[in-house]
Design an enzyme around this catalytic site. Structure first.
Site, short mmCIF file in Angstrom:
data_model
loop_
_atom_site.label_atom_id
_atom_site.label_comp_id
_atom_site.label_asym_id
_atom_site.label_seq_id
_atom_site.Cartn_x
_atom_site.Cartn_y
_atom_site.Cartn_z
N CYS A 167 3.44 1.61 2.76
CA CYS A 167 4.68 0.86 2.53
C CYS A 167 5.65 1.69 1.69
O CYS A 167 6.85 1.74 1.97
CB CYS A 167 4.38 -0.46 1.81
SG CYS A 167 3.25 -1.55 2.69
N ASP A 173 14.19 19.91 -33.49
CA ASP A 173 14.96 18.70 -33.79
C ASP A 173 16.46 18.93 -33.86
O ASP A 173 17.22 17.98 -34.00
CB ASP A 173 14.50 18.10 -35.12
CG ASP A 173 15.04 18.87 -36.31
OD1 ASP A 173 15.13 20.12 -36.22
OD2 ASP A 173 15.37 18.25 -37.34
N ASP A 210 18.03 24.02 -31.28
CA ASP A 210 16.75 24.05 -30.58
C ASP A 210 16.87 23.62 -29.12
O ASP A 210 15.93 23.80 -28.34
CB ASP A 210 15.74 23.12 -31.27
CG ASP A 210 15.44 23.57 -32.69
OD1 ASP A 210 15.31 24.78 -32.91
OD2 ASP A 210 15.34 22.69 -33.58
N CYS A 255 0.83 -1.19 0.00
CA CYS A 255 0.00 0.00 0.00
C CYS A 255 0.87 1.25 0.00
O CYS A 255 2.10 1.18 0.03
CB CYS A 255 -0.94 0.01 1.21
SG CYS A 255 -0.05 0.09 2.78
N ASP A 298 9.69 24.91 -34.20
CA ASP A 298 10.79 25.26 -35.08
C ASP A 298 10.33 24.91 -36.50
O ASP A 298 9.38 24.15 -36.68
CB ASP A 298 12.03 24.46 -34.69
CG ASP A 298 13.18 24.67 -35.66
OD1 ASP A 298 13.52 25.83 -35.91
OD2 ASP A 298 13.70 23.67 -36.18
#
Length: 740
Positions: free
Chosen positions: A37, A633, A637, A34, A432
């Site tokens: 724990c 990419d 960037d 639970c 971009d």
């Protein structure tokens, strides 16, 4: 599951070499049941000297710990053991599958059912019950054999001076069992009294059933990881010393030539050296159709060779392969906690002690107030049983695991739970242009010399660009190669990020760059200004070739075009349907950027933005609109991706972009931006639903039990149902598909 060690490098450097200052360890933890724990294991781990951070996940049953260099990993195992749980650095026992440990549930149910028969018959006016001694014989093995796990875990919790679900079940069922034994012994000579053996036995059986169903459901939430791991072939055929030999896949080295036959999985990332085929990459990138591949094309380890025999030159193996990095990202996302989980952790830290207090008050109130101590014990038992916080601990991680798993299946890799949580709040997406909305493979469309022959000018431009890996430079080089031009050698190459490149050719110093840079260094652009405007209106990116010196002069105007991705306009439209604003942030001239933006439906454009200024543009968008996502990419960037609330990196882009982002889109399809935001929103809707039901079970159930309106048997069923319903609700995410 194997204890996982991962090195993290700090920013400190010694003589240019990064210094390893910490390691990350992923430990399997056994015995957690639970949220309490989880909190206890985390607390124990954080007390270990040298631990920088510790996160425990109930759904995956793992702990992710960061240790400073030199600390003893064994100390983590010792700390977990002292807290009452088990951990290991060696490989953990493999689960036998979703049906693991079904027989204790079945055996416990067989013994419990006869005890429940009187309860079922009583509403029909049939008053029948087993003899007391028979009930004792049936209930005892359920209580102390099949329920032994609750005693063991509960005792460890007591030793650690804490509480958990097991302690609540052990106390509650023991009270019902002890009361029944007392009544049986006291009234044995005066007829059979009403006994409560069925209450304790039914609770234990229902909890065991709930944990078994929960295990089956959790097994399904993590199947995305298992599916990815299954993509790894165990052996590979490689050509070495003129012979084709079969070796374990771990033995494949970069540069090896790997032979892949039809219907086999590619053993390593690489480039096709021989042969042509179609490759199925659906489980890696989410791309549903096989892709045609030939010599020079890249293939990904784990993908399936559909038809022809191919030979692949390995370029990445082991942990550096795409598949290994995907698995690492998904595992990390599933192991990390979402920020919303902190609320659950705070509640669970005090939950069990509060429940024990309520149960004690219930016992005393009913016992002293009515004198009916039998009823008092049963009501206290009901409080203890229904309050087990299993559902609280599973509400968030079960949804996160299901959400990140199904996203990975469709080519959306979410780095961690925090990125998942942030994505659902996105209000504006900054794109971009090159490689994101466009294909990223520009070509030289126009070349306008100020004087001289076109071929001579193109050769000069190619010579300057030969020292650059920029897509625009590759376009110039490709044009020169296509025309079979002799490209002179360049020296003293110098790149100015965001502006251009310069180099020396013999006695001449030449430069290629943007209009802005040309003006900064004093180049007269007037002779070709009209042609520049015409090219930019066509959406072409304009660069200048200039000769530097005392009087810099323009030699030529280059117009470079990049084809739009066919999905770009649809991606922007999908975001608009979700009330998300799209903005283009580009280093291109305003004319070019606005021409491209208009074609995809973007109305807000930030143009002529240098790489170092993109992060500032992101910050400005955040102040104006709220949570910002950046999609890119390239290396240029990376600062903006890191500055955004969440970054989306194209899987076809650079490693720098992917490391700086929170989400990687494996197909490089901009439509996956909307898909990632959608799965994030749906996942957090499931988390909110799960937390609501987890809390409502207790908010409603505990008072009902305390006021005597809930029997222990019903309380046990409700508690088991709460855990199963939470995980089952999370599993509904597995039906998600992009565009749904």
């Amino acid at each position: 599951m194997v204890a996982d060690f991962k090195l993290r490098r700090s920013k400190a450097e010694v003589r240019g070499l990064a210094v390893e200052t910490s390691i990350q360890i992923r430990l399997p933890i056994e015995g957690m049941t639970c949220a309490s724990c989880v909190a206890r294991v985390e607390k124990a781990l954080k007390k270990v000297p040298g631990v920088g951070s510790a996160e425990v996940n109930l759904a995956t049953e793992t702990a992710t710990v960061t240790l400073v260099a030199g600390a003893r990993p064994e100390s983590l195992v010792e700390a977990v053991h002292k807290a009452g749980y088990e951990a290991r650095l060696a490989p953990a026992p493999q689960a036998t599958g979703p049906d693991r440990a079904w027989w204790p549930v079945a055996a416990s149910a067989v013994l419990t059912l006869p005890l429940l028969v009187p309860m079922v018959l009583d509403p029909f006016g049939i008053h029948w019950a087993l003899p007391g001694w028979a009930q004792l014989i049936l209930a005892t093995p359920v209580q102390f054999v099949f329920g032994a796990r609750f005693y063991r875990a509960g005792w460890k919790a007591l030793l650690a001076r804490t509480g958990n679900m097991d302690l609540l079940v052990a106390l509650g069922t023991s009270a019902a069992y002890a009361l029944s034994v007392y009544l049986l012994m006291r009234h044995a000579e005066h007829g059979m009294p009403h006994l409560y053996f069925e209450a304790g036995a039914a609770v234990i059986t229902l909890v065991l059933l709930g944990k078994w169903l929960e295990h089956r459901a959790k097994h399904q939430t993590t199947e995305a990881i298992r599916a990815l791991q299954a993509l790894r072939p165990e052996r590979a055929r490689v050509r070495r010393d003129g012979q084709e030999i079969e070796v374990p896949v771990e033995s494949v080295r970069v540069g090896d030539f790997v032979v892949v036959r039809p219907a086999e999985r590619v053993a390593a990332d690489g480039e096709i050296a021989e042969g042509m085929t179609h490759v199925d990459e659906s489980l890696i990138s989410g791309e549903s159709l096989p892709l045609a591949k030939g010599p020079g094309d890249r293939v990904t380890g784990g993908s399936v060779n559909a038809e022809g025999l191919i030979v692949v030159r390995a370029t990445a193996v082991g942990a550096q392969s795409v598949l290994a990095r995907i698995i690492e990202m998904v595992e990390t996302a599933q192991a990390r906690k979402a920020p919303i989980q902190r609320l659950v952790d705070q509640v669970s830290a005090v939950f069990v002690p509060v429940v024990l207090g309520i149960a004690a008050l219930t016992l005393l109130a009913w016992g002293i107030g009515t004198g009916d101590w039998e009823r008092a014990v049963l009501d206290a038992v009901a409080v203890l049983v229904i309050a087990c916080p299993c559902a609280l601990g599973l509400a968030t991680p079960a949804a996160v695991i299901a959400g990140t798993g199904v996203a990975a299946k469709h080519g959306v890799l979410i780095k961690d739970a925090e990125a998942l949580e942030v994505a659902h709040r996105v209000r504006v997406v900054a794109f971009d242009k090159t490689g994101t909305l466009t294909v990223g493979k520009p070509s030289l469309v126009a070349l306008e010399p100020a004087s001289g022959e076109r071929s001579a000018v193109l050769a000069l431009a190619a010579a300057v660009q030969s020292g650059s890996e920029h897509p625009l430079a590759k376009a110039v080089m490709a044009a020169a190669k296509k025309e079979a031009l002799a490209v002179p050698a360049a020296a003293d190459v110098k790149v100015t990020p965001g502006r251009g490149i310069e180099a020396r050719l013999g006695e001449r110093r030449l430069a290629i760059g943007s209009s802005r840079w040309m003006r900064e260094i004093g180049v007269d652009l007037a002779p070709l200004a009209d042609r520049q405007s015409a090219l930019e209106r066509q959406g072409l990116t304009v660069s200048w070739l200039a000769e530097l010196g005392a009087a810099p002069k323009a030699l030529a105007l280059l117009g470079i075009g990049d084809e739009l991705k066919p999905e770009a306009a649809e991606a922007v439209a999908e975001l608009a349907r979700r009330n998300i604003l799209s903005v283009m942030v580009s280093g291109d001239s305003r004319t070019v950027a606005e021409a491209i933006a208009a074609r995809v439906g973007i109305t807000k454009v930030r143009a002529e933005v240098l790489p170092e200024d993109k992060a500032r543009e992101v910050e400005a968008l955040r102040k104006s609109y709220g949570t910002v996502a950046m999609v890119g990419d390239g290396i240029n960037d990376a600062p903006a991706l890191a500055a955004a609330d969440i970054g989306f990196a194209m899987g076809s882009g650079t490693d720098a972009a992917m490391h700086a982002s929170g989400v990687t889109l494996m197909r490089g399809d901009p439509r996956l931006v909307a898909a990632a935001i959608d799965i994030s929103r749906r996942t957090f809707a499931k988390i909110r639903q799960n937390l609501f039901w987890a809390f409502i079970y207790n908010v409603v159930g505990i008072p009902l039990a305390a006021f005597g309106l809930l029997s222990p048997v019903v309380a046990g069923a409700a508690m088991a149902l709460s855990s199963v319903s939470v995980v089952t609700n999370a599993l509904l995410l597995k039906r998600w598909k992009p565009g749904d």
